[in-house]
Design an enzyme around this catalytic site. Structure first.
Site, PDB file in Angstrom:
ATOM      1  N   GLU A   1     -44.145 -29.349  29.851  1.00  0.00           N
ATOM      2  CA  GLU A   1     -45.285 -29.797  30.241  1.00  0.00           C
ATOM      3  C   GLU A   1     -45.496 -31.137  30.906  1.00  0.00           C
ATOM      4  O   GLU A   1     -46.440 -31.277  31.569  1.00  0.00           O
ATOM      5  CB  GLU A   1     -46.202 -30.266  28.796  1.00  0.00           C
ATOM      6  CG  GLU A   1     -46.516 -28.712  27.994  1.00  0.00           C
ATOM      7  CD  GLU A   1     -45.001 -28.138  27.391  1.00  0.00           C
ATOM      8  OE1 GLU A   1     -43.993 -28.723  27.329  1.00  0.00           O
ATOM      9  OE2 GLU A   1     -45.201 -26.857  26.868  1.00  0.00           O
TER      10      GLU A   1
ATOM     11  N   SER B   1     -35.188 -42.081  22.811  1.00  0.00           N
ATOM     12  CA  SER B   1     -36.292 -41.297  21.786  1.00  0.00           C
ATOM     13  C   SER B   1     -36.193 -41.598  20.354  1.00  0.00           C
ATOM     14  O   SER B   1     -35.209 -41.997  19.764  1.00  0.00           O
ATOM     15  CB  SER B   1     -35.847 -39.627  22.199  1.00  0.00           C
ATOM     16  OG  SER B   1     -35.802 -39.385  23.416  1.00  0.00           O
TER      17      SER B   1
ATOM     18  N   SER C   1     -27.642 -38.409  22.764  1.00  0.00           N
ATOM     19  CA  SER C   1     -26.483 -37.564  23.095  1.00  0.00           C
ATOM     20  C   SER C   1     -25.322 -38.514  23.447  1.00  0.00           C
ATOM     21  O   SER C   1     -25.304 -39.549  23.706  1.00  0.00           O
ATOM     22  CB  SER C   1     -26.576 -37.045  24.532  1.00  0.00           C
ATOM     23  OG  SER C   1     -27.916 -36.253  24.668  1.00  0.00           O
TER      24      SER C   1
ATOM     25  N   GLN D   1     -27.769 -43.310  25.572  1.00  0.00           N
ATOM     26  CA  GLN D   1     -29.237 -43.932  26.055  1.00  0.00           C
ATOM     27  C   GLN D   1     -30.035 -43.760  24.947  1.00  0.00           C
ATOM     28  O   GLN D   1     -30.268 -42.662  24.256  1.00  0.00           O
ATOM     29  CB  GLN D   1     -29.829 -42.962  27.009  1.00  0.00           C
ATOM     30  CG  GLN D   1     -31.286 -43.341  27.332  1.00  0.00           C
ATOM     31  CD  GLN D   1     -32.175 -41.955  28.024  1.00  0.00           C
ATOM     32  OE1 GLN D   1     -31.419 -41.090  27.894  1.00  0.00           O
ATOM     33  NE2 GLN D   1     -33.092 -42.521  28.594  1.00  0.00           N
TER      34      GLN D   1
ATOM     35  N   GLU E   1     -32.625 -40.787  35.472  1.00  0.00           N
ATOM     36  CA  GLU E   1     -32.446 -39.553  34.361  1.00  0.00           C
ATOM     37  C   GLU E   1     -32.918 -38.412  35.071  1.00  0.00           C
ATOM     38  O   GLU E   1     -32.305 -37.430  35.436  1.00  0.00           O
ATOM     39  CB  GLU E   1     -33.324 -39.769  33.374  1.00  0.00           C
ATOM     40  CG  GLU E   1     -32.912 -38.755  32.226  1.00  0.00           C
ATOM     41  CD  GLU E   1     -33.593 -38.888  30.738  1.00  0.00           C
ATOM     42  OE1 GLU E   1     -34.689 -39.553  30.844  1.00  0.00           O
ATOM     43  OE2 GLU E   1     -33.125 -38.276  29.824  1.00  0.00           O
TER      44      GLU E   1
HETATM   45  C1  LIG Z   1     -30.204 -31.886  24.962  1.00  0.00           C
HETATM   46  C2  LIG Z   1     -31.015 -32.963  24.663  1.00  0.00           C
HETATM   47  C3  LIG Z   1     -30.381 -34.208  24.714  1.00  0.00           C
HETATM   48  C4  LIG Z   1     -31.174 -35.503  24.829  1.00  0.00           C
HETATM   49  N1  LIG Z   1     -30.427 -36.912  24.890  1.00  0.00           N
HETATM   50  C5  LIG Z   1     -31.266 -37.954  24.750  1.00  0.00           C
HETATM   51  C6  LIG Z   1     -30.417 -39.034  24.805  1.00  0.00           C
HETATM   52  O1  LIG Z   1     -29.357 -39.175  25.096  1.00  0.00           O
HETATM   53  N2  LIG Z   1     -31.244 -40.319  24.612  1.00  0.00           N
HETATM   54  C7  LIG Z   1     -32.619 -40.229  24.218  1.00  0.00           C
HETATM   55  O2  LIG Z   1     -33.258 -41.171  24.239  1.00  0.00           O
HETATM   56  N3  LIG Z   1     -33.120 -38.864  24.267  1.00  0.00           N
HETATM   57  C8  LIG Z   1     -32.569 -37.615  24.385  1.00  0.00           C
HETATM   58  N4  LIG Z   1     -33.298 -36.561  24.295  1.00  0.00           N
HETATM   59  C9  LIG Z   1     -34.620 -36.662  23.679  1.00  0.00           C
HETATM   60  C10 LIG Z   1     -35.759 -36.147  24.836  1.00  0.00           C
HETATM   61  O3  LIG Z   1     -35.646 -36.946  25.911  1.00  0.00           O
HETATM   62  C11 LIG Z   1     -36.966 -36.020  24.238  1.00  0.00           C
HETATM   63  O4  LIG Z   1     -36.655 -34.782  23.276  1.00  0.00           O
HETATM   64  C12 LIG Z   1     -37.943 -35.450  25.344  1.00  0.00           C
HETATM   65  O5  LIG Z   1     -38.231 -36.585  25.822  1.00  0.00           O
HETATM   66  C13 LIG Z   1     -39.114 -35.080  24.140  1.00  0.00           C
HETATM   67  O6  LIG Z   1     -39.716 -35.738  23.166  1.00  0.00           O
HETATM   68  P1  LIG Z   1     -39.809 -35.056  21.791  1.00  0.00           P
HETATM   69  O7  LIG Z   1     -38.764 -34.246  21.631  1.00  0.00           O
HETATM   70  O8  LIG Z   1     -40.197 -36.110  20.884  1.00  0.00           O
HETATM   71  O9  LIG Z   1     -41.129 -34.238  21.982  1.00  0.00           O
HETATM   72  P2  LIG Z   1     -42.689 -34.770  21.881  1.00  0.00           P
HETATM   73  O10 LIG Z   1     -42.881 -35.627  22.899  1.00  0.00           O
HETATM   74  O11 LIG Z   1     -43.129 -35.018  20.427  1.00  0.00           O
HETATM   75  O12 LIG Z   1     -43.327 -33.164  22.435  1.00  0.00           O
HETATM   76  C14 LIG Z   1     -43.617 -32.142  21.616  1.00  0.00           C
HETATM   77  C15 LIG Z   1     -44.427 -31.180  22.519  1.00  0.00           C
HETATM   78  O13 LIG Z   1     -45.454 -31.740  22.968  1.00  0.00           O
HETATM   79  C16 LIG Z   1     -45.608 -31.629  24.301  1.00  0.00           C
HETATM   80  N5  LIG Z   1     -46.509 -32.885  24.927  1.00  0.00           N
HETATM   81  C17 LIG Z   1     -45.934 -34.214  24.540  1.00  0.00           C
HETATM   82  N6  LIG Z   1     -46.607 -35.022  25.349  1.00  0.00           N
HETATM   83  C18 LIG Z   1     -47.499 -34.205  26.231  1.00  0.00           C
HETATM   84  C19 LIG Z   1     -48.401 -34.407  27.361  1.00  0.00           C
HETATM   85  N7  LIG Z   1     -48.830 -35.751  27.512  1.00  0.00           N
HETATM   86  N8  LIG Z   1     -49.100 -33.494  27.901  1.00  0.00           N
HETATM   87  C20 LIG Z   1     -48.872 -32.047  27.636  1.00  0.00           C
HETATM   88  N9  LIG Z   1     -48.057 -31.981  26.398  1.00  0.00           N
HETATM   89  C21 LIG Z   1     -47.257 -32.853  25.915  1.00  0.00           C
HETATM   90  C22 LIG Z   1     -44.341 -31.388  24.841  1.00  0.00           C
HETATM   91  O14 LIG Z   1     -44.248 -30.908  26.116  1.00  0.00           O
HETATM   92  C23 LIG Z   1     -43.745 -30.791  23.791  1.00  0.00           C
HETATM   93  O15 LIG Z   1     -43.706 -29.584  24.007  1.00  0.00           O
HETATM   94  C24 LIG Z   1     -32.593 -35.469  24.434  1.00  0.00           C
HETATM   95  C25 LIG Z   1     -33.186 -34.176  24.183  1.00  0.00           C
HETATM   96  C26 LIG Z   1     -32.474 -33.019  24.481  1.00  0.00           C
HETATM   97  C27 LIG Z   1     -33.015 -31.629  24.119  1.00  0.00           C
END
Ligand SMILES: Cc1cc2nc3c(=O)[nH]c(=O)nc-3n(C[C@H](O)[C@H](O)[C@H](O)COP(=O)(O)OP(=O)(O)OC[C@H]3O[C@@H](n4cnc5c(N)ncnc54)[C@H](O)[C@@H]3O)c2cc1C
Length: 414
Positions: free
Chosen positions: A381, A138, A170, A135, A253
């Site tokens: 969050e 992100s 992933s 997928q 998901e």
């Molecule tokens: C083990 C693992 C596997 C993954 N696999 C995939 C995959 O296969 N494909 C894929 O596309 N993605 C994947 N991801 C990504 C995952 O979907 C994102 O990490 C997740 O959606 C959070 O996005 P970010 O890391 O950009 O954090 P951000 O969105 O930048 O968030 C940073 C911080 O801000 C907070 N925050 C953000 N928006 C808000 C809001 N509106 N209100 C309050 N707080 C907020 C968050 O909670 C977090 O604490 C994976 C992540 C992990 C950990």
């Protein structure tokens, strides 16, 4: 709520159990059973190969992706039969990891938005595990807010040309195909100029760079796209309607991740039951007892919440946003439990070698993995926002960029 199988469900359970007993890779049962949350390593067998072998065996006998229609490689089973199957599959279900994203998210998206030709061509091999999918949503600037993504898709005749970067993908390093969302019109507001595609991960211009995790493993990746061509017939849904398509993927998901978040409590209870502290058995220690009691209560709450979801599935209803609570509670519990288990081990808690550390270092692996369960599939969050807005009916987040053209949204550094 009724927790008993109906006669039809009991018959299905018996049939599934009989087939699993006759066909499962029993030589791996002990290792899979001992593999704690956060690490599955097989000593003499390649995990991906073992997973593909078990998946193909299930597929050939009609036990793969059982809730999919038969024509696409499923069994046409009901959601409750799917739950029964996973209960019966037990430790062998741990071999399903490489297929979770494809079968749990990409497959349902293709079923909803693909042409008949695409469905027939791609779904059976996804079901059999012969082809693995990832997928590609992100990005560094679009995680929780997927609609903030910047990977561009530009039309060129019958193709689209993709440039940009995805992150945290992933399994990209062993995937054959990927579901990719790209920005195809930056003049539209951020949710409106997106389009969904899928692509062959071996296409020229795709570069997969593994990300080394704290655990030493590299299960996810950065994926770069440089002038990657995707034929238009690999588009899913209308041009600039990718957000709607992505909601199908993301809903699936949440459902597939929410259903399998571990708490670490059974492992912790077993560990404490055998542990001797300086002043006697750990189970006699008031701090240990108090923590175990609190986790036991939450585990029961989670169990009955999941039973409520199963019960509504059994009645043909769809679990609602209230199920966000499962991952929210289980994720932080996993982290607390791993931390406390390592504290109980004293200075030896820093050891990570399974041959040296207590409980084969499973709590160390759990500790290193646990933050990810509070992020993947929706951060704590975001889950709280869902519960606040859609369960409790509180006012929504303020979204100032909702109706602004994406290329006019103020972004630092642009
Ligand atoms: C083990 C693992 C596997 C993954 N696999 C995939 C995959 O296969 N494909 C894929 O596309 N993605 C994947 N991801 C990504 C995952 O979907 C994102 O990490 C997740 O959606 C959070 O996005 P970010 O890391 O950009 O954090 P951000 O969105 O930048 O968030 C940073 C911080 O801000 C907070 N925050 C953000 N928006 C808000 C809001 N509106 N209100 C309050 N707080 C907020 C968050 O909670 C977090 O604490 C994976 C992540 C992990 C950990």
């Amino acid at each position: 709520m009724n927790f008993d199988d109906t006669p039809q469900e009991a018959a299905f359970r018996a049939e599934a159990r009989k087939w699993i007993q006759a066909n499962a890779p029993k030589d791996l049962a002990d290792e899979l059973g001992a593999a704690g949350t956060g690490r599955i390593r097989l000593r003499e067998t390649n995990l991906l190969e073992a997973s593909k072998k078990w998946q193909k065996k299930k597929f050939d006998a009609g036990w793969a992706t059982i809730s999919w229609p038969k024509e696409f490689g499923g069994r046409g089973a009901s959601p409750i039969e799917r739950v029964i199957w996973s209960q019966e599959e037990g430790v062998y279900g741990k071999l399903h990891g490489p297929f979770l994203i494809g079968q749990g998210m990409c497959g349902p998206t293709i079923m909803a938005f693909g042409t008949d030709e695409l469905k027939k061509k791609y779904l059976p091999k996804m079901a059999s595990g012969e082809e693995v999918w990832c997928q590609l949503f992100s990005e560094p600037s679009g995680g929780s807010d997927v609609a903030g993504l910047r990977t561009r898709g530009e039309r060129d005749g019958d193709d689209w040309i993709i440039n940009g970067q995805k992150i945290w993908t992933s399994g990209a390093h062993y995937s054959d195909y990927g579901l990719l969302i790209a920005r195809t019109d930056a003049n539209l507001p951020k949710h409106k100029g997106l389009t969904m595609f899928f692509l062959d991960m071996k296409s020229p211009g795709v570069e997969v760079r593994p990300i080394k995790q704290a655990s030493g493993e590299a299960e996810f990746n950065e994926v770069y796209f440089t002038n990657v061509r995707i034929p238009d017939h690999q588009r899913l849904g209308e041009v600039n309607n990718g957000w709607t398509v992505s909601l199908t993927t993301l809903m699936n998901e949440r459902m597939s991740i929410g259903a399998r978040v571990a708490t670490g409590f059974p492992e912790m209870f077993e560990f404490c039951a055998q542990l001797m502290l300086e002043d006697g058995p750990a189970l006699d220690n008031p701090t240990v007892k108090s923590k175990l009691a609190s986790w036991a209560t939450r585990t029961s709450g989670l169990k009955y919440t999941s039973y409520r979801a199963i019960s509504s599935l059994s009645k043909g209803e769809r679990p609602g946003p209230e199920n966000s609570i499962g991952k929210l509670v289980a994720g932080s519990m996993l982290q607390d439990i791993a931390t406390f288990a390592m504290e109980l081990q004293g200075a030896a808690g820093v050891l990570t070698d399974p041959a040296q550390a207590e409980a084969a270092a499973q709590f160390q692996a759990m500790f290193l993995r646990s933050p990810s369960s509070r992020i993947a599939g929706g951060t704590d969050e975001i889950l709280r926002n869902i519960i606040a807005e859609r369960v409790l009916g509180l006012p929504g987040d303020i979204r100032v960029d909702k109706d602004v053209a994406f290329n006019k949204v103020a972004v630092k550094g642009r």
